[in-house]
Enzyme design. Structure first.
Site, PDB file in Angstrom:
ATOM      1  N   TRP A  69      24.152 137.648  75.181  1.00 10.67           N
ATOM      2  CA  TRP A  69      23.078 137.742  74.196  1.00 10.67           C
ATOM      3  C   TRP A  69      23.462 137.182  72.824  1.00 10.67           C
ATOM      4  O   TRP A  69      22.780 137.454  71.830  1.00 10.67           O
ATOM      5  CB  TRP A  69      22.643 139.198  74.047  1.00 10.67           C
ATOM      6  N   TYR A 120      29.565 138.119  76.252  1.00 10.33           N
ATOM      7  CA  TYR A 120      28.336 138.642  76.834  1.00 10.33           C
ATOM      8  C   TYR A 120      27.232 137.648  76.549  1.00 10.33           C
ATOM      9  O   TYR A 120      27.369 136.770  75.697  1.00 10.33           O
ATOM     10  CB  TYR A 120      28.032 140.042  76.282  1.00 10.33           C
TER      11      TYR A 120
END
Length: 745
Positions: free
Chosen positions: A103, A101
Site C-alpha cells: 500500500w 507491503y
C-alpha cells in the site's frame, strides 16, 4: 488535465497546488483530498539518518530508544551497501529479510515492494513473505475448498449488476462498510459501490447484517452477534436446512464432495452435539427464531451470502469462510447470476464492479535465489525462534536466523499484532534499514533511515488489476531537497555493489513509466498512445459504454462440472478436504467446525479494530481528517453507554484500554450502535510507547495492535489473528501522561 492517483482514487490538481474531486467520480473520497497536508509536515524524514548506538556497534541494543544523527546520501548508501556485503559474505543471503507491503503507492512503478525485491534479488536474494495481513487466512484455505483460481482477494463475488437484477436478500456476515469501498490498491476513477447499493435497494433488495457493530450495516436490518461467533451462526442455519429438508441435494451431488461428512457433524453423529439453531443461539447471542428465519430466507428468496474480510483475521479464521461455502452450497445458488456467495463486497472499491479488468506489466523483480519464506504474519516468530520449525499448509518451515532487515513502503508497527512483543524481537537482528517518508514507529525503530518521496512528489502510472481506469499520476510538487524516490535510493546503493546498471535496467524513471503504460496499451489497443494519455491524465476501458461486464463466480463449473472442473483434488467444491484432514491439524480439521476463538481470561470486553474512515491503515494519520477525528489528541474508543458506565469511565474521559500485552490511551465516546461487551478502536494510530510514572509502558498513539494477539489463525494458514481480543477499560491511572500528550501535540 493533471491527475494525482492515490489509494483513495483520482484527484484533479489545481494551481496552488490543490487537490479537487475527479469530475468523473460519483462518490469521491474527502479523505484523499488531504494528501498534500503531508508535504511539509514536521513528521517528514528530510535526510538520511543513522542511529548513534548502531554506528558505535551496539547491534540493536538501543533500537527504538536512541537518537539519530544525520548523514549525507553518499555516506548512507555506502553504509547500506557495506551491510549487504558484510551479511551475505558472513552469513549468506538467507540472513537478509526483505520486508515491504503493497500500500505504499497506487503507482505501478514506484511500488516499494517491487523496487526492493528487484534490488535484493540482484544482490543475491533474501528471505521473503507470502500472503497478506488482510487476506492471509482465506488465501490458504480457499485453494483447498474452491481451487487456487478463486483464492485471491476480491475475485470471488458476483458483479453488482447481476446482484441488483437477480438477488433479493444479502446476508452480510461482518458487515459492508462503505468507507472500506473508498480505497483501491491501484486507485480508481469512480467509486460506485454506494450507487449499486442504492440501485439494489430500489429494486427491492434487502440486506441483513450480522455484526457486533451496527455501523457495519450500510442499510437494512442489523442483528447484533457476539464477536467471533459467525461460524456457529452459519452451522446453526445449515442444521435448519438439513433438518427441514431444504438442502439442494442436486447441487451437492453434482458440484461438491464431503457433504455427508459435514451433515454428520451438523447432526451430532460425529461428536454428539447437534448444531441446532438453539445451540447456535446460545453461542452467538442471536435469537434461535432469527437463525431459523434467516436460513429459510436463503432458500425461499434469491439470496447471496457475503463475508467481510475481517472474519478470517481471527483465531480459527479458516472456519467462517469454509462454513460459508458449505452453507451456500446447501442453499444451492452458487453459480447463479448475482447469488450464492461473495467474499468481500465493499472490502475495497473494485470488488463486484462489472467492468473489464486492466491487465498489464509490473516492474520486473527477477528471480530470488533464496527459497526460504515465512507467512507475513509470522514476523515476530521468525525473529524470536531462529532455527525452529513452523507448520504451514502441510509444510514444515525452518525459521531463518535474520541478521539484516530491509524495509521499504510498509509499517509493521501498524500491521502486525502484539507490538510490544514485536518491539522486543525487533532488537535481535544486527541491522535494520528502513526507507520511509515520515517518522513512523518503524522508522524510529531502525538503524539507518532513508527519506522517501511521497506519492505526489513523483510521477507514476496507476492502475488496479480489477478496475477499468488507468491514470497518469503527475508529480504535483517537488520533494524536499535531498529526498529521493525509493528507486533512486536503491539505485545508488546498487552502484556501490556494482549493480546499478542492472537495477536501472537501461531506463530512466520516465522511460519505465512509458514502458509500463505501453504494456497496458499492447493488451488493450483502444487505450490512447503515451503522449495523449499523459496529456489527458487518465483513460478508461469501455468509456461511455452503457453495458457492464457481468460476472458470476463458478458459473461455468456449475453448468458442467466435468467440462470446467475446479483445481481442487476432486475438481469439485470440497466441503470436506482429505488433504487438509491429512495434515492432522487440530486447529483446522478436514471440514468446517466450531472452534471457539475466544481468549481465556476474565477481562470483560472484546475489541474490534476496523479500518478507519479518516486514513488508510496508518497512512494520512498526520493529515487533517485523522487529526480532526481525534479527541484531545487521542484515538476515539467507541463503546456502548452501558459499558462505559460499568467501567466507571465517562464520555470524553482519557481512559486506559488494556490487557496483559499492553496499555493504550484512548478517548472514551459513547455509541449505542456498538453491542454491549464490544469495544471499537479503529486501526492505524501511530504506535508511540512511553514509560509512565508507574513504570508501565503505555501507547499514546492509540494503536489497537498493542493489544491484539500474535497467534497464527491456525497451523494451516498462519494468518493474522487480530480480531476480538479480550480487553479491559479503566480510568487513567497516571495523569502525567496528559502532559506527555500536550508535549507531543
Amino acid at each position: 488535465m493533471q491527475i494525482f492517483a492515490s489509494h483513495f482514487g483520482f484527484y484533479e490538481v489545481s494551481p496552488g497546488p490543490v487537490l479537487r474531486p475527479f469530475r468523473h467520480d460519483p462518490a469521491p473520497s474527502a479523505t484523499g483530498l488531504a494528501h498534500l497536508d503531508l508535504a511539509r509536515d514536521p513528521s517528514r524524514v528530510m535526510q538520511p539518518m543513522a542511529r548513534r548506538g548502531w554506528l558505535e556497534g551496539d547491534k540493536g541494543a538501543a533500537r527504538g530508544e536512541d537518537v539519530f544523527v544525520p548523514l549525507t546520501m553518499e555516506a548512507a548508501t555506502r553504509l547500506a551497501a557495506d551491510e549487504i556485503a558484510r551479511v551475505r559474505g558472513t552469513h549468506g543471503n538467507g540472513a537478509i529479510f526483505g520486508g515491504s507491503y503493497g500500500w505504499a503507492s497506487a503507482g505501478r512503478f514506484h511500488h516499494a515492494q517491487s523496487q526492493l525485491k528487484r534490488f535484493l534479488n540482484l544482490a543475491g536474494g533474501f528471505v521473503s513473505t507470502v500472503n497478506t495481513y488482510s487476506y492471509g487466512t482465506a488465501k490458504v484455505i480457499l485453494p483447498h475448498v474452491l481451487g487456487a483460481e478463486h483464492a485471491e482477494s476480491g475475485v470471488f463475488a458476483p458483479s453488482w449488476d447481476q446482484i441488483v437484477a437477480q438477488c433479493r436478500v444479502i446476508l452480510a456476515f461482518g458487515g459492508m462498510r462503505l468507507s472500506n469501498a473508498q480505497v483501491e490498491a491501484g486507485s480508481t476513477g469512480a467509486h460506485r459501490t454506494a450507487d449499486w447499493l442504492a440501485a439494489y435497494s430500489a429494486a427491492g433488495g434487502r440486506i441483513i447484517t450480522l455484526s457486533p457493530d451496527a455501523s457495519d450495516a450500510p442499510q437494512g436490518e442489523h442483528l447484533a452477534i457476539r464477536p467471533g461467533t459467525d461460524t456457529a451462526a452459519m452451522l446453526g442455519m445449515a442444521h435448519v436446512l438439513w433438518s427441514e429438508g431444504r438442502l439442494e441435494r442436486g447441487f451437492l451431488d453434482r458440484c461438491t464432495v464431503g457433504a455427508e461428512q459435514v451433515i454428520a457433524y451438523l447432526s451430532g453423529t460425529e461428536d454428539g452435539v447437534p448444531k441446532t439453531a438453539d445451540w447456535a443461539a446460545a453461542i452467538t447471542g442471536l435469537g434461535a427464531d432469527d437463525l431459523r428465519r434467516l436460513a429459510r430466507l436463503l432458500t425461499d428468496e434469491p439470496s447471496l451470502i457475503n463475508l467481510s474480510w475481517s472474519l478470517q483475521r481471527a483465531r480459527y479464521g479458516e472456519q467462517p469462510y469454509w462454513a460459508a461455502v458449505a452453507l451456500a452450497a446447501m442453499v444451492g445458488r452458487i453459480g447463479q447470476p448475482g447469488q450464492g456467495l461473495a467474499l468481500g463486497l465493499s472490502a475495497i472499491a473494485s470488488v463486484g464492479q462489472p467492468v473489464r479488468k486492466l491487465r498489464g506489466p509490473a516492474l520486473p523483480v527477477g528471480r530470488n535465489p533464496v527459497s526460504a519464506f515465512i507467512p507475513v504474519a509470522r514476523l515476530t516468530d521468525m525473529l524470536e525462534r531462529p532455527g525452529e520449525v513452523l507448520d504451514y499448509d502441510g509444510q514444515c518451515l525452518t525459521l531463518p536466523n535474520i541478521r539484516l532487515i530491509w524495509w521499504a513502503g510498509g509499517n509493521p508497527y501498524h500491521h502486525h499484532q502484539d507490538l510490544n512483543r514485536l518491539r522486543a524481537a525487533w532488537k535481535r537482528p544486527e541491522t535494520v534499514i528502513v526507507q520511509e517518508s515520515v517518522w513512523t514507529a518503524t522508522a524510529r525503530h531502525a538503524d539507518l533511515v532513508f527519506p522517501s518521496a511521497l506519492p505526489f512528489e513523483r510521477a507514476d502510472v496507476a492502475a488496479a488489476s480489477r478496475d477499468s481506469w488507468i491514470g497518469y499520476s503527475a508529480r504535483v510538487m517537488d520533494p524536499p531537497q535531498g529526498v529521493l524516490t525509493d528507486h533512486e535510493t536503491l539505485a545508488r546503493v546498487a552502484a556501490h555493489l556494482g549493480l546499478e546498471d542492472a537495477f536501472r535496467g537501461g531506463r530512466t524513471e520516465h522511460q519505465w513509466l512509458q514502458h509500463i503504460y505501453e504494456g497496458y496499451a499492447a493488451e488493450f489497443p483502444e487505450l490512447p498512445d503515451w503522449d495523449s494519455f499523459r496529456l489527458q491524465g487518465f483513460a478508461q476501458l469501455d468509456a461511455g459504454e452503457a453495458a457492464p461486464a457481468p460476472y458470476t463466480p463458478l458459473a461455468a463449473f456449475v453448468a458442467d462440472p466435468g467440462a470446467a472442473p475446479l483445481s481442487t483434488p476432486s475438481g469439485k467444491i470440497e466441503l470436506a478436504s482429505a488433504v487438509v484432514a491429512g495434515f492432522g491439524y487440530a486447529d483446522c480439521p478436514g471440514h468446517p467446525v466450531w472452534l471457539d476463538p475466544d481468549e481465556p481470561g476474565d477481562l470483560p470486553f472484546r475489541m474490534l479494530s476496523p479500518q478507519p474512515e479518516t486514513r488508510l491503515h496508518s497512512q494520512l494519520d498526520r493529515a487533517g481528517p485523522a487529526r480532526q477525528a481525534r479527541w484531545k489528541g487521542l484515538e476515539r474508543l467507541r463503546a456502548n453507554p452501558a459499558d462505559l458506565l460499568a467501567a466507571g469511565v465517562a464520555v470524553g474521559d482519557v481512559a486506559e484500554l488494556y490487557n496483559d500485552r499492553g496499555i493504550v490511551l484512548v478517548a472514551a465516546t459513547a455509541d449505542p450502535k456498538v453491542g454491549q461487551g464490544t469495544l471499537v478502536l479503529p486501526t492505524g494510530g501511530w504506535f508511540n510507547p512511553v514509560r509512565d510514572a508507574l513504570d508501565r509502558v503505555v501507547d499514546l498513539g492509540g494503536n489497537p495492535n498493542t493489544l491484539t494477539a500474535d497467534l497464527g489463525s491456525s497451523r494451516l494458514s498462519q494468518g493474522a489473528s487480530a480480531n476480538h481480543p479480550r480487553v479491559g477499560l479503566r480510568a487513567l491511572r497516571d495523569p502525567g501522561l496528559l502532559k506527555k500528550l500536550e508535549d507531543l501535540a
